[in-house]
Design an enzyme around this catalytic site. Sequence first.
Site, PDB file in Angstrom:
ATOM      1  N   SER A   1       6.399   7.201  -2.598  1.00 19.45           N
ATOM      2  CA  SER A   1       5.827   5.864  -2.465  1.00 19.45           C
ATOM      3  C   SER A   1       4.600   5.713  -3.352  1.00 19.45           C
ATOM      4  O   SER A   1       3.740   6.591  -3.393  1.00 19.45           O
ATOM      5  CB  SER A   1       5.435   5.633  -0.997  1.00 19.45           C
TER       6      SER A   1
ATOM      7  N   GLU B   1      -3.290  15.828   6.322  1.00 13.40           N
ATOM      8  CA  GLU B   1      -2.359  15.482   7.395  1.00 13.40           C
ATOM      9  C   GLU B   1      -0.907  15.553   6.957  1.00 13.40           C
ATOM     10  O   GLU B   1      -0.575  15.187   5.843  1.00 13.40           O
ATOM     11  CB  GLU B   1      -2.600  14.034   7.835  1.00 13.40           C
TER      12      GLU B   1
ATOM     13  N   GLY C   1      -3.083   9.709   0.062  1.00 14.26           N
ATOM     14  CA  GLY C   1      -3.128   9.943  -1.382  1.00 14.26           C
ATOM     15  C   GLY C   1      -2.119   9.108  -2.138  1.00 14.26           C
ATOM     16  O   GLY C   1      -1.232   8.487  -1.552  1.00 14.26           O
TER      17      GLY C   1
ATOM     18  N   SER D   1       4.684   0.053  -2.763  1.00 16.05           N
ATOM     19  CA  SER D   1       3.882  -0.666  -1.783  1.00 16.05           C
ATOM     20  C   SER D   1       3.510  -2.010  -2.378  1.00 16.05           C
ATOM     21  O   SER D   1       2.620  -2.104  -3.220  1.00 16.05           O
ATOM     22  CB  SER D   1       2.627   0.141  -1.435  1.00 16.05           C
ATOM     23  N   LEU D   2       4.216  -3.035  -1.959  1.00 23.53           N
ATOM     24  CA  LEU D   2       4.045  -4.364  -2.559  1.00 23.53           C
ATOM     25  C   LEU D   2       2.910  -5.123  -1.858  1.00 23.53           C
ATOM     26  O   LEU D   2       1.906  -5.435  -2.482  1.00 23.53           O
ATOM     27  CB  LEU D   2       5.373  -5.124  -2.470  1.00 23.53           C
TER      28      LEU D   2
ATOM     29  N   CYS E   1      -8.050   9.480  -1.038  1.00 21.21           N
ATOM     30  CA  CYS E   1      -7.361   8.578  -1.963  1.00 21.21           C
ATOM     31  C   CYS E   1      -8.400   7.692  -2.621  1.00 21.21           C
ATOM     32  O   CYS E   1      -9.400   7.335  -2.007  1.00 21.21           O
ATOM     33  CB  CYS E   1      -6.359   7.712  -1.192  1.00 21.21           C
TER      34      CYS E   1
ATOM     35  N   ASN F   1      -0.928  -1.637  11.029  1.00 20.88           N
ATOM     36  CA  ASN F   1      -1.675  -0.769  11.927  1.00 20.88           C
ATOM     37  C   ASN F   1      -3.126  -1.181  11.854  1.00 20.88           C
ATOM     38  O   ASN F   1      -3.713  -1.151  10.775  1.00 20.88           O
ATOM     39  CB  ASN F   1      -1.598   0.663  11.384  1.00 20.88           C
TER      40      ASN F   1
ATOM     41  N   CYS G   1      -1.503   7.053   8.786  1.00 20.76           N
ATOM     42  CA  CYS G   1      -2.414   6.720   7.694  1.00 20.76           C
ATOM     43  C   CYS G   1      -3.848   7.221   7.829  1.00 20.76           C
ATOM     44  O   CYS G   1      -4.790   6.445   7.903  1.00 20.76           O
ATOM     45  CB  CYS G   1      -2.465   5.211   7.503  1.00 20.76           C
TER      46      CYS G   1
ATOM     47  N   CYS H   1      -7.095   0.444  -1.167  1.00 22.48           N
ATOM     48  CA  CYS H   1      -6.426  -0.664  -0.474  1.00 22.48           C
ATOM     49  C   CYS H   1      -7.254  -1.071   0.752  1.00 22.48           C
ATOM     50  O   CYS H   1      -7.696  -0.219   1.531  1.00 22.48           O
ATOM     51  CB  CYS H   1      -5.020  -0.267  -0.043  1.00 22.48           C
TER      52      CYS H   1
HETATM   53  N1  SAH Z   1      -0.425   5.675  -2.074  1.00 14.36           N
HETATM   54  C1  SAH Z   1       0.984   5.539  -1.803  1.00 14.36           C
HETATM   55  C2  SAH Z   1       1.409   6.381  -0.642  1.00 14.36           C
HETATM   56  C3  SAH Z   1       0.903   5.912   0.702  1.00 14.36           C
HETATM   57  S1  SAH Z   1       2.288   5.477   1.613  1.00 14.36           S
HETATM   58  C4  SAH Z   1       1.317   4.084  -1.622  1.00 14.36           C
HETATM   59  O1  SAH Z   1       0.404   3.270  -1.638  1.00 14.36           O
HETATM   60  O2  SAH Z   1       2.477   3.746  -1.536  1.00 14.36           O
HETATM   61  C5  SAH Z   1       1.671   4.739   2.999  1.00 14.36           C
HETATM   62  C6  SAH Z   1       2.184   3.325   3.194  1.00 14.36           C
HETATM   63  O3  SAH Z   1       1.522   2.773   4.325  1.00 14.36           O
HETATM   64  C7  SAH Z   1       1.835   2.437   2.014  1.00 14.36           C
HETATM   65  O4  SAH Z   1       2.841   1.462   1.840  1.00 14.36           O
HETATM   66  C8  SAH Z   1       0.558   1.812   2.503  1.00 14.36           C
HETATM   67  O5  SAH Z   1       0.259   0.646   1.792  1.00 14.36           O
HETATM   68  C9  SAH Z   1       0.881   1.576   3.954  1.00 14.36           C
HETATM   69  N2  SAH Z   1      -0.299   1.357   4.783  1.00 14.36           N
HETATM   70  C10 SAH Z   1      -1.561   1.782   4.589  1.00 14.36           C
HETATM   71  N3  SAH Z   1      -2.375   1.359   5.568  1.00 14.36           N
HETATM   72  C11 SAH Z   1      -1.608   0.646   6.415  1.00 14.36           C
HETATM   73  C12 SAH Z   1      -1.866  -0.042   7.634  1.00 14.36           C
HETATM   74  N4  SAH Z   1      -3.096  -0.111   8.149  1.00 14.36           N
HETATM   75  N5  SAH Z   1      -0.828  -0.650   8.245  1.00 14.36           N
HETATM   76  C13 SAH Z   1       0.414  -0.581   7.725  1.00 14.36           C
HETATM   77  N6  SAH Z   1       0.736   0.047   6.599  1.00 14.36           N
HETATM   78  C14 SAH Z   1      -0.280   0.658   5.932  1.00 14.36           C
END
Ligand code: SAH
Length: 353
Positions: free
Chosen positions: A189, A90, A157, A212-213, A110, A288, A329, A114
């Site tokens: 990111s 995507e 990813g 991504s904290l 990926c 989301n 996502c 998470c």
């Molecule tokens: N793997 C990298 C790149 C992904 S960036 C990373 O983790 O940073 C995509 C961002 O969207 C990340 O901050 C991820 O944690 C966040 N994300 C993933 N699923 C989500 C969701 N359901 N709602 C909001 N943010 C989400």
Amino acid sequence: MTDIKSMTLEEITAALQELGEPAFRGRQVFSWLHRGAVSFANMSNLSRALREKLAAAYTITVPSVACKQVSRQDGTVKYLWRLGDGNCIETVLMRYRHGNTVCISSQVGCRMGCAFCASTIGGKVRDLMPSELLDQVLFTQLDSGLPVSNIVLMGIGEPMDNLDNVLRFLELVNHPEGMNIGMRHISLSTCGLIPGIQRLGQLQLQLTLSVSLHAPDSETRSRIMPVNRAYDVEDLFAACHDYFASTGRRISFEYAMIDGVNDSDAQADLIAKRVRGMPAHLNLIPLNEVRESPFHPSRRLHAFQRRLESHGITVTVRRSLGGDIDASCGQLRRRAMAEAGAQTPPPDAVRSR
Ligand code: SAH
């Protein structure tokens, strides 16, 4: 067969010199590739003999549009690209006042796991090649007719789980003879792979690092982000402080607000404590909802924002784009996989809702 679009200008030039060609040929070929040439046959300023030699030794990656959706609300365009091996990825093009931003995937799937994220559900299939990272920018621009000015590595990813290819991609997309997109217009990111942050820090690139904290305390973070069990959030913050010290670049922290999980005032206070000493930007993301996950969007977003701001932290709330299409996502890829059965790629279709 070698993937020529993953090669740097210097590598292409050297390879052509071995074939007895002058140095400027490298520049010609590089420029064709980075303008989206799909075959050597089209490279009209090369001799026919050379075009045939190149076609026998090299391949040019060309993704095809497996699905395309255009948001009626805000013009967001989402592509599902089919790669040479049938895998789909995507890419999302978002239209902001300051320019068009393309959000690219770094891997097919990926493996970071998470708990709130749809991209990781099927695991990782493979890394993307530098050419396939570049193609997302290049062919999104060509297909949409919209010039891309910014890139975010925030799609499916984990970029730092594919860092060699990502770094090479950055060199390619930044190249003056190629797309020439400035590092200051690129964000990367990561979920917090510390060795990658350290390596990036040494390179002193002008790009923006996003981390991504999603939780400042180990217990919560380990629960929602398995990566925290390998790289604890306390060490992660130490790596972020080091990164700022060596690059002088402000880090942006992504924080998806999850109801009753990471949205307490105590957690806001802990964030403030841990970022003290470096300029930080907190980007709050309304969660989301993902069908497969038990989490719900926080009802405390604004209270949390105010609490962070009371500590002097810069906070923004991410605006959601493309709400009428599956723009976030991994949702489009997952839907396409489900429709087609995970093995077969989805049928060619250009959809516009
Ligand atoms: N793997 C990298 C790149 C992904 S960036 C990373 O983790 O940073 C995509 C961002 O969207 C990340 O901050 C991820 O944690 C966040 N994300 C993933 N699923 C989500 C969701 N359901 N709602 C909001 N943010 C989400």
